[in-house]
Design a protein around this motif. Structure first.
Motif, PDB file in Angstrom:
ATOM      1  N   ASP A 155      -8.949   7.269   9.399  1.00 47.05           N
ATOM      2  CA  ASP A 155      -7.698   7.334   8.627  1.00 47.05           C
ATOM      3  C   ASP A 155      -6.817   6.128   8.938  1.00 47.05           C
ATOM      4  O   ASP A 155      -6.236   5.519   8.034  1.00 47.05           O
ATOM      5  N   HIS A 156      -6.718   5.791  10.224  1.00 48.16           N
ATOM      6  CA  HIS A 156      -5.901   4.641  10.626  1.00 48.16           C
ATOM      7  C   HIS A 156      -6.425   3.347  10.017  1.00 48.16           C
ATOM      8  O   HIS A 156      -5.654   2.559   9.458  1.00 48.16           O
ATOM      9  N   GLU A 180      -5.706   3.090   6.257  1.00 44.70           N
ATOM     10  CA  GLU A 180      -4.290   2.785   5.999  1.00 44.70           C
ATOM     11  C   GLU A 180      -3.971   1.342   6.351  1.00 44.70           C
ATOM     12  O   GLU A 180      -3.285   0.645   5.590  1.00 44.70           O
ATOM     13  N   GLU A 181      -4.441   0.897   7.488  1.00 39.49           N
ATOM     14  CA  GLU A 181      -4.145  -0.466   7.925  1.00 39.49           C
ATOM     15  C   GLU A 181      -4.726  -1.496   6.960  1.00 39.49           C
ATOM     16  O   GLU A 181      -4.086  -2.500   6.649  1.00 39.49           O
ATOM     17  N   ASP A 225       3.910   3.687  11.451  1.00 39.41           N
ATOM     18  CA  ASP A 225       2.769   4.550  11.159  1.00 39.41           C
ATOM     19  C   ASP A 225       1.550   4.132  11.976  1.00 39.41           C
ATOM     20  O   ASP A 225       0.838   4.985  12.527  1.00 39.41           O
ATOM     21  N   ASP A 273      -0.492   6.238  14.801  1.00 39.29           N
ATOM     22  CA  ASP A 273      -1.946   6.420  14.721  1.00 39.29           C
ATOM     23  C   ASP A 273      -2.635   6.021  16.017  1.00 39.29           C
ATOM     24  O   ASP A 273      -3.545   6.707  16.484  1.00 39.29           O
ATOM     25  N   ARG A 295      -5.261  -1.074   3.811  1.00 43.97           N
ATOM     26  CA  ARG A 295      -4.538  -0.973   2.544  1.00 43.97           C
ATOM     27  C   ARG A 295      -3.094  -1.463   2.677  1.00 43.97           C
ATOM     28  O   ARG A 295      -2.513  -1.964   1.713  1.00 43.97           O
ATOM     29  N   GLU A 296      -2.526  -1.335   3.864  1.00 52.16           N
ATOM     30  CA  GLU A 296      -1.104  -1.633   4.060  1.00 52.16           C
ATOM     31  C   GLU A 296      -0.904  -2.925   4.865  1.00 52.16           C
ATOM     32  O   GLU A 296      -0.708  -3.987   4.293  1.00 52.16           O
ATOM     33  N   GLY A 353       0.791  -1.221   0.000  1.00 50.92           N
ATOM     34  CA  GLY A 353       0.000   0.000   0.000  1.00 50.92           C
ATOM     35  C   GLY A 353       0.821   1.267   0.000  1.00 50.92           C
ATOM     36  O   GLY A 353       0.397   2.277   0.548  1.00 50.92           O
ATOM     37  N   LYS A 400       3.930   1.553   1.362  1.00 43.64           N
ATOM     38  CA  LYS A 400       4.980   1.530   2.388  1.00 43.64           C
ATOM     39  C   LYS A 400       6.114   0.629   1.900  1.00 43.64           C
ATOM     40  O   LYS A 400       5.898  -0.385   1.254  1.00 43.64           O
ATOM     41  N   GLU A 449       5.066   0.321   7.985  1.00 44.31           N
ATOM     42  CA  GLU A 449       3.631   0.144   8.251  1.00 44.31           C
ATOM     43  C   GLU A 449       3.356   0.195   9.751  1.00 44.31           C
ATOM     44  O   GLU A 449       2.411   0.848  10.208  1.00 44.31           O
TER      45      GLU A 449
END
Length: 170
Positions: free
Chosen positions: A115-116, A119-120, A77, A81, A122-123, A66, A68, A74
């Motif tokens: 947001d967290h 991201e999580e 970040d 978060d 996706r990553e 994602g 990273k 990952e």
């Protein structure tokens, strides 16, 4: 019981709880407090379970996804978060339920948490899904669920240094 599915299920429940609060404007403070307490516990226990069970395995197996470069990126970040979410929880707790400041804190927390989770998903979850065996995912899913059950009454939130966490688990 797949750790990825358990985490995604928790994410869905967190989104559902924020949506419930969105529909409760004008509700009695005692009703808001009841829903808030359950959401706060869910957020805090979920973050701690990820830190104790998921991220160490992600750091061992992950390659980066994602956008990273590595599982360490990952994880750094994600821990950052979690601290931001914990700080937002503290902010909400500092105001009477239903007050304008309380609602502003809920909105800030919802944004940080959303947001967290995005991201999580996706990553870290994608990275883990691609590199962890089904057996490991099952074992961790059980452990994660047991951890959450053991801490259903809540935990004491504690910020974690992202850099120290990554150094410790590399």
């Amino acid at each position: 019981m797949d750790i990825v599915e358990v985490i995604l299920s928790d994410h869905h429940e967190q989104r559902r709880r924020f949506a419930l609060l969105d529909e409760m404007h004008g509700s009695e403070p005692s009703s808001l407090e009841a829903v808030w307490k359950q959401l706060r516990i869910l957020l805090e226990v979920h973050a701690k379970a990820e830190e104790e069970l998921f991220y160490p395995e992600l750091m061992e197996l992950g390659k980066g996804a994602g956008g990273k470069d590595s599982a360490a990126d990952e994880t750094t970040d994600a821990i950052h978060d979690h601290n931001e979410i914990r700080d937002a929880i503290s902010e909400v707790d500092g105001h009477p339920a239903g007050s304008p400041e309380w609602w502003a804190g809920i909105a800030k927390l919802n944004e940080a948490n959303d947001d967290h989770m995005a991201e999580e998903e996706r990553e870290g979850l994608t990275d883990f899904r691609q590199h962890a065996s089904l057996e490991l995912r099952h074992r961790l899913g059980l452990s994660f669920s047991i951890f959450e059950s053991r801490h259903a009454a809540g935990i004491e939130p504690e910020d974690v240094s992202p850099e120290a966490y990554v150094r410790e688990h590399e």
